[in-house]
Each structure stands twice: as C-alpha cells, then as structure tokens.
Scaffold this active site. Structure first.
Site, PDB file in Angstrom:
ATOM      1  N   CYS A 260      49.641  48.654  34.198  1.00  0.00           N
ATOM      2  CA  CYS A 260      49.035  47.630  35.052  1.00  0.00           C
ATOM      3  C   CYS A 260      50.142  46.851  35.736  1.00  0.00           C
ATOM      4  CB  CYS A 260      48.184  46.703  34.185  1.00  0.00           C
ATOM      5  SG  CYS A 260      47.381  45.391  35.106  1.00  0.00           S
ATOM      6  N   LEU A 261      49.989  46.566  37.029  1.00  0.00           N
ATOM      7  CA  LEU A 261      51.025  45.830  37.751  1.00  0.00           C
ATOM      8  C   LEU A 261      51.216  44.423  37.196  1.00  0.00           C
ATOM      9  CD1 LEU A 261      50.332  46.919  41.457  1.00  0.00           C
ATOM     10  CD2 LEU A 261      52.077  47.801  39.895  1.00  0.00           C
TER      11      LEU A 261
ATOM     12  N   GLY B  52      46.091  50.950  42.258  1.00  0.00           N
ATOM     13  CA  GLY B  52      44.922  50.078  42.293  1.00  0.00           C
ATOM     14  C   GLY B  52      45.364  48.633  42.150  1.00  0.00           C
TER      15      GLY B  52
ATOM     16  N   GLU C  16      40.269  48.732  37.325  1.00  0.00           N
ATOM     17  CA  GLU C  16      40.220  47.665  38.340  1.00  0.00           C
ATOM     18  C   GLU C  16      38.944  46.838  38.202  1.00  0.00           C
ATOM     19  OE1 GLU C  16      42.898  46.984  39.750  1.00  0.00           O
ATOM     20  OE2 GLU C  16      43.888  48.865  39.257  1.00  0.00           O
TER      21      GLU C  16
ATOM     22  N   GLN D 208      44.674  39.650  40.560  1.00  0.00           N
ATOM     23  CA  GLN D 208      46.107  39.933  40.376  1.00  0.00           C
ATOM     24  C   GLN D 208      46.973  39.301  41.454  1.00  0.00           C
ATOM     25  OE1 GLN D 208      45.344  44.387  39.746  1.00  0.00           O
ATOM     26  NE2 GLN D 208      47.079  43.996  38.401  1.00  0.00           N
TER      27      GLN D 208
ATOM     28  N   HIS E  12      39.277  44.177  35.741  1.00  0.00           N
ATOM     29  CA  HIS E  12      39.997  43.000  36.250  1.00  0.00           C
ATOM     30  C   HIS E  12      39.028  41.991  36.870  1.00  0.00           C
ATOM     31  CE1 HIS E  12      44.264  43.645  35.756  1.00  0.00           C
ATOM     32  NE2 HIS E  12      44.234  44.847  36.304  1.00  0.00           N
TER      33      HIS E  12
HETATM   34 ZN    ZN Z   1      45.618  46.358  36.133  1.00  0.00          ZN
END
Ligand code: ZN
Length: 185
Positions: free
Chosen positions: A96-97, A45, A139, A50, A142
């Site tokens: 989380c990326l 996701g 997501e 991001q 975010h």
């Molecule tokens: Zn994330």
C-alpha cells in the site's frame, strides 16, 4: 497536481469516507490529480483518503503492473458499493502506498461484484476477478477506513508494530512525497 501521500497512522485513513453528491466537487480534476500522484509513486491503485480527502472515490490503473493476464485497465470508481464477493478465497501479497516497505499476505475472495459511478457520472455494475478484483477490494477498503494490515492476524500486526510506527513518523526511504502523522516538524 501531485499530492503528498498520507502515511499509516493518520486518522483520515481510519475514517469511513463520505459519498460524493453529484456536482458538489470537481471529480474529473480530482481523479486526474490522483492518477498523477499514483504514477509518481508507481502505484496501481489510490483512494482519495490517501491524499487526505475523505470522500468515496478511488482510481486504478493496471498498466503499471505490466501483466499480460491482467491487461490494461484504467478506471475511476465513485461512490462504490460492493454487492457481493464470491469465489474461492486466495492469498496474495499486498502492499500500500500509505504503508510503504511492508508487504504481507492477505486472504480475499476471488470475485467481486461492484456498483459505482464513473467521473462522467454514469452508473455501472460490474464483476471483476483475480488481480483486478484484488486491487478493487483493497481500494474499496480504503473508502471504508480499512487498511490491508487490518486483515492480518494480531500476532502479525504486533510483529510489524515497530515498522508501522517508523512509517507514522515518516522514517521510511521512498521516492515519493509523503505526509506522516507523527513526523517531527
Ligand atoms: Zn492501499
């Protein structure tokens, strides 16, 4: 186009993203770029903040999970709005990326009802549960400036402080391109 991923500590990750007006931007190419960016980082996701864009759009693709129970589900969510969250609360280890190398248990409801438009600007209202709901909740957060670390206890967060600072400085070993807010240029 593959974007660098914004790291923990950048103000864009703490901001509530704005809704997208129909026709105001090319959501199809933005979503395509985001899928490309997400695959390059092996994510399931990714939300627009991001990649530094403070708009209400996120994507998910569960094919990377390789989980038969979840199946393959690929979707673009624009202007999402969670209508209700139900079901039992359960704990799952999230990552989380934008917060690489940290994984922590987060408690969330099992089921989520969400309203959104897709990249063809068609309206949807759907119910998701389990892992799929979990990814969507993460997501969706975010797009409201909330990170999974915001769900942790103050003690846990304090314990992670050093690691989080290193991430903000870009001191983290990962294979994808990043932008870190405290990195020395
Ligand atoms: Zn994330």
């Amino acid at each position: 186009m593959i974007y660098p991923i914004v790291m923990y500590g950048d103000p864009v990750l703490k901001k509530k993203a704005i809704a997208i007006e129909p026709g105001s931007m090319d959501v199809i190419s933005l979503a395509e770029d985001m899928f490309e960016t997400m695959y390059a980082a092996n994510g399931v996701g990714l939300a627009a903040p991001q990649i530094g864009q403070s708009v209400q759009l996120f994507i998910i693709d569960t094919s990377q999970l390789d989980d038969e129970d979840v199946g393959d589900y690929k979707q673009v969510f624009i202007n999402p709005e969670i209508i209700s969250e139900n079901g039992e609360k359960w704990i799952f280890e999230e990552g989380c990326l934008s917060i690489p190398t940290i994984r922590e248990d987060v408690e969330r409801n099992n089921t989520v009802k969400i309203k959104y438009v897709d990249e063809q600007w068609e309206k949807h209202e759907k119910v998701f549960s389990g892992i799929l709901a979990r990814i969507i909740q993460h997501e969706y957060d975010h797009t409201n400036g909330i990170l999974f670390t915001d769900h942790l206890s103050p003690l846990k967060k304090r314990l992670l402080k050093g690691k989080l600072t290193d991430i903000s400085k870009g001191k983290v070993e990962i294979s994808y391109r990043i932008i870190a807010p405290l990195a020395k240029v």
